[in-house]
Enzyme design. Structure first.
Site, short mmCIF file in Angstrom:
data_model
loop_
_atom_site.label_atom_id
_atom_site.label_comp_id
_atom_site.label_asym_id
_atom_site.label_seq_id
_atom_site.Cartn_x
_atom_site.Cartn_y
_atom_site.Cartn_z
N ARG A 146 -3.75 8.09 4.87
CA ARG A 146 -3.45 9.53 4.81
C ARG A 146 -3.80 10.23 6.11
NH1 ARG A 146 -3.84 7.46 -0.13
NH2 ARG A 146 -3.03 8.52 -1.97
N ARG A 167 -6.57 -8.88 -2.99
CA ARG A 167 -7.67 -8.62 -3.95
C ARG A 167 -7.93 -9.84 -4.83
NH1 ARG A 167 -9.28 -4.04 -2.24
NH2 ARG A 167 -7.80 -2.42 -1.72
N ASP A 195 -8.02 -0.86 -8.58
CA ASP A 195 -8.00 -1.98 -7.62
C ASP A 195 -9.21 -2.91 -7.80
OD1 ASP A 195 -5.64 -1.02 -6.58
OD2 ASP A 195 -6.61 0.08 -4.95
C1 S3P Z 1 -3.41 4.03 -3.76
C2 S3P Z 1 -3.21 4.24 -5.09
C3 S3P Z 1 -3.27 3.17 -6.10
C4 S3P Z 1 -3.96 1.93 -5.58
C5 S3P Z 1 -3.51 1.56 -4.20
C6 S3P Z 1 -3.77 2.71 -3.23
C7 S3P Z 1 -3.30 5.16 -2.82
O1 S3P Z 1 -1.95 2.85 -6.47
O2 S3P Z 1 -3.74 0.85 -6.45
O3 S3P Z 1 -4.19 0.42 -3.74
O4 S3P Z 1 -3.75 5.06 -1.68
O5 S3P Z 1 -2.75 6.20 -3.23
P1 S3P Z 1 -1.20 3.66 -7.62
O6 S3P Z 1 -1.39 5.06 -7.31
O7 S3P Z 1 0.24 3.28 -7.58
O8 S3P Z 1 -1.87 3.21 -8.89
#
Ligand code: S3P
Length: 429
Positions: A25, A388, A315
């Site tokens: 981000r 993972r 995760d």
């Molecule tokens: C993430 C959101 C999660 C997570 C991914 C990273 C993110 O996915 O599993 O590793 O950075 O917004 P989902 O939002 O699709 O569950």
């Protein structure tokens, strides 16, 4: 790669690398802000480099200094991106693909997004649907709801979107498209997913409002560059938390780990399993909380994991399953069907791999039942190129009887390139 069980405890202090979600981000929002965004603690992993590569292709200057974990983004404002000369490659990164889709939907140029074999199988309908409802022109090139995605210029409308899944990637995609809409955009999710987008966009100057599972954004903000200090990734810390809990006599200090309440489900589960982790020196930066975690080896018992807790540890479920296999009693995981559409089908991968090591596990449609306490034996584990899964079973191998071989163990570069070195540093310390 071959892993031998260890004879002694894990000891020492380890700073885990920066949070993956926050690192992605910082580059995306820094690119959309005017002026310079200075990022410290940036995660230099393959996934985050995919994000950098995409924004460079859209004309953003991004300086990196991997040895110092620093990144400097020369943002050009929300209308400052330029048309990429070629397809944007998101590699293995779902976050890159889904968040960038929201940004691209609002651009005055055409674009094409793709990624590796895993990304090309992951569901993108979950972002195509809400973006289409906003008026975006986005489609799956093969018509199968997956990448490659083709995006064309369109006029976006603000909507109120009720997402069927608790997914920060879907929420963030829609909120980012909302920057380019004609009025307020709102996302309501069934339970709260990680809120890094809401917190960080606010820091960049966007008008974002959050109320429980509801988040809204106003269009056309003047985003300005900021400093972002990325805390250690709790999803990476999870492997060392588990290793320290499991290996008798261990004591490990993990400084500066992000403990955002939308991400700290693993800490709650460990409490529910009868364990205790010391959370020291809590602090906050950019709305993100972090702390030092002190973990000592402990006996755990099984528990139930489901409902609103799932997005807070999504995760971490593979490594939590390893903990549960070594805990006394039964652990029941429900409501985790989302794991089937991650980098691999993680429910299948966990059940198959734990069984290969001798654990008593039954898979269910949306989770599993783990009857803990059977000693693990070394086995051949297929990582399925899923970082993972590789890291979780490298930890399981530490306490298994006999050697474990992990196929394609090198896939840890996706989120944690130095994982094996860092694990070894605690063994030798
Ligand atoms: C993430 C959101 C999660 C997570 C991914 C990273 C993110 O996915 O599993 O590793 O950075 O917004 P989902 O939002 O699709 O569950």
């Amino acid at each position: 790669m071959k892993f031998e069980p260890i004879s002694g405890p894990l000891k020492g202090t380890l700073q885990v690398p920066g949070d993956k979600s926050i690192s992605h981000r910082s580059v995306m929002f820094g690119s959309l802000a005017r002026g310079i965004t200075e990022v410290s603690g940036f995660l230099n992993s393959a996934d985050c480099l995919s994000t950098i590569d995409c924004f460079r292709k859209m004309g953003i200057e991004i300086e990196t200094d991997p040895s110092a974990a620093r990144v400097r983004v020369h943002g050009k404002g929300i209308l400052g991106l330029s048309a990429p000369a070629s397809t944007l490659d998101c590699g293995n990164s779902g976050t890159t693909t889904r968040l960038i889709s929201g940004i691209l939907a609002g651009q005055p140029f055409h674009s094409r997004l793709t990624g590796d074999d895993s990304i090309k199988k992951r569901p993108m309908k979950r972002v195509i649907d809400p973006l289409t409802a906003m008026g975006a022109s986005i489609r799956s090139e093969k018509g199968n709801g997956c990448a490659p995605l083709l995006i064309a210029p369109a006029h976006l409308h603000g909507i109120e979107y009720h997402s069927p899944v608790a997914s920060a990637q879907v929420k963030s995609c829609v909120l980012l498209a909302g920057l380019y809409a004609d009025r307020m955009t709102t996302v309501v999710e069934p339970s709260l997913s990680r809120n890094h987008t809401e917190l960080m966009l606010k820091g960049f100057g966007a008008d974002v409002r959050s109320d429980g599972c509801r988040a809204s954004i106003l269009p056309n903000p003047d985003l300005h560059g900021i400093r972002v200090s990325v805390p250690g990734d709790i999803s990476s810390a999870a492997y060392f938390i588990a290793a320290a809990l499991l290996v008798p006599g261990s004591e490990v200090l993990l400084p500066n780990v992000g403990i955002n309440p939308t991400r700290d489900g693993i800490l709650e589960v460990i409490k529910n399993m009868g364990g205790s982790i010391e959370v020291l020196n809590e602090k906050e930066s950019g709305g993100e909380r972090s702390a030092d975690l002190l973990v000592r080896a402990q006996k755990l018992h099984g528990c139930r994991i489901g409902g609103a807790l799932i997005p807070r540890l999504i995760d971490e479920l593979p490594i939590i399953a390893v903990l549960a296999a070594n805990a006394g009693g039964t652990t029941v995981i429900t409501d985790a069907g989302e794991l089937r559409v991650k980098e691999s089908d993680r429910l299948e991968a966990i059940v198959t791999s734990l069984r290969a090591m001798g654990a008593d596990v039954t898979g269910t449609e949306d989770g599993m039942i783990i009857r803990g306490g059977r000693p693990l034996t070394g086995a051949l584990i297929d990582s399925r190129m899923d970082h993972r899964i590789a890291m979780s079973f490298a930890v399981a191998s530490l306490i298994a009887d006999g050697p474990t071989t992990i196929r394609d163990a090198g896939c840890v570069t996706i989120s944690y390139p130095e994982f094996y070195r860092d694990l070894a540093s605690l063994i030798r310390a």
